[in-house]
Design a protein around this motif. Sequence first.
Motif, PDB file in Angstrom:
ATOM      1  N   VAL A  26      49.677  37.740  27.561  1.00 58.53           N
ATOM      2  CA  VAL A  26      48.639  38.653  27.083  1.00 58.53           C
ATOM      3  C   VAL A  26      49.270  39.626  26.080  1.00 58.53           C
ATOM      4  CG1 VAL A  26      46.952  40.399  27.724  1.00 58.53           C
ATOM      5  CG2 VAL A  26      47.369  38.450  29.248  1.00 58.53           C
ATOM      6  N   ALA A  50      37.938  35.867  38.535  1.00 62.02           N
ATOM      7  CA  ALA A  50      37.982  36.499  37.217  1.00 62.02           C
ATOM      8  C   ALA A  50      38.617  37.882  37.295  1.00 62.02           C
ATOM      9  CB  ALA A  50      36.572  36.609  36.636  1.00 62.02           C
ATOM     10  N   THR A  66      40.291  41.051  34.375  1.00 60.98           N
ATOM     11  CA  THR A  66      40.559  41.447  32.995  1.00 60.98           C
ATOM     12  C   THR A  66      41.880  42.207  32.933  1.00 60.98           C
ATOM     13  OG1 THR A  66      38.193  41.601  32.508  1.00 60.98           O
ATOM     14  CG2 THR A  66      39.703  42.724  31.004  1.00 60.98           C
ATOM     15  N   ASP A 111      44.409  43.992  30.171  1.00 58.55           N
ATOM     16  CA  ASP A 111      44.605  44.482  28.804  1.00 58.55           C
ATOM     17  C   ASP A 111      43.550  43.906  27.848  1.00 58.55           C
ATOM     18  OD1 ASP A 111      46.809  45.839  29.781  1.00 58.55           O
ATOM     19  OD2 ASP A 111      48.239  44.301  29.140  1.00 58.55           O
ATOM     20  N   GLY A 112      42.310  43.899  28.314  1.00 62.65           N
ATOM     21  CA  GLY A 112      41.208  43.437  27.492  1.00 62.65           C
ATOM     22  C   GLY A 112      41.043  41.936  27.436  1.00 62.65           C
ATOM     23  N   GLN A 113      41.886  41.198  28.063  1.00 63.10           N
ATOM     24  CA  GLN A 113      41.791  39.736  28.056  1.00 63.10           C
ATOM     25  C   GLN A 113      41.413  39.247  29.456  1.00 63.10           C
ATOM     26  OE1 GLN A 113      44.966  37.612  26.090  1.00 63.10           O
ATOM     27  NE2 GLN A 113      44.713  35.789  27.388  1.00 63.10           N
ATOM     28  N   GLN A 114      40.426  38.341  29.492  1.00 64.22           N
ATOM     29  CA  GLN A 114      39.982  37.843  30.791  1.00 64.22           C
ATOM     30  C   GLN A 114      40.846  36.669  31.238  1.00 64.22           C
ATOM     31  OE1 GLN A 114      35.754  37.517  31.431  1.00 64.22           O
ATOM     32  NE2 GLN A 114      35.995  35.846  32.920  1.00 64.22           N
ATOM     33  N   THR A 149      41.899  34.135  34.899  1.00 65.47           N
ATOM     34  CA  THR A 149      41.360  33.617  36.151  1.00 65.47           C
ATOM     35  C   THR A 149      42.491  33.504  37.169  1.00 65.47           C
ATOM     36  OG1 THR A 149      39.639  32.353  35.018  1.00 65.47           O
ATOM     37  CG2 THR A 149      40.147  31.713  37.282  1.00 65.47           C
TER      38      THR A 149
END
Length: 227
Positions: free
Chosen positions: A173, A212, A214, A216-219, A221
């Motif tokens: 990320v 799910a 999140t 640092d702004g990234q999703q 799984t």
Amino acid sequence: MKRPGPLLTLLAGLLLGVFLLSLNATSGAKNTSSSASPPPSSADTTKDTKESPAATQSPAPTKPTPSPSRTPVPNAGYAGRTDDGSSAVAVTLRDGRAIAYFCDGRNKESWLKGDVNDDGTMRLTGRDGSVLTGTLKEGKRIRGTVDIDGGRYAFTADRTKKPSGLYRATATVRGAQVDGGWIVLPDGRQVGVLTRDGEPSPAPRIDPETGAVTVDGQQLTALPATP
């Protein structure tokens, strides 16, 4: 006519005596032969055989004593807290193997793995030198200790039902290598640590139904962790 003389009379007496001696000798031989003991009859032989001791019989083989039955090690997940309430522990068992996760939800964590014995005992180790020693109790819970960073933490982990259990997510990320671990306890509470390039910090919450999360702004799984 002249009468036989004395010589003829004497000769006739001698012949008669020889005949009588020969007859007595023959009779004595027959008596001696008939006086010998007769051979034992078959009835006597059978009697002796019946009176002899019976042959010793080998004892019947002893049946082996069946070993006590044991509760088979199930494929299942377990989660709980340490006795002092400072940390959480989760263990997942699959086909005689185990993976475990210890974390305090702030900056201390360890992944461990190893074999599970048929009697439910286990000794799991981590790359950082940590050790988990535990025993599965009737398939319902694991009771044990975790040795980490010079401390020992006793814990009890109860069998879980989805969505409770152990989850993990790894990804890159924003140029950083991210590795997150989450323990979803049976009461719904979550305890986790997220490391970015080796720096630990509290992990954000995941959706246990979908995994799910999140970062640092990234999703990402998070998936159930298995051995």
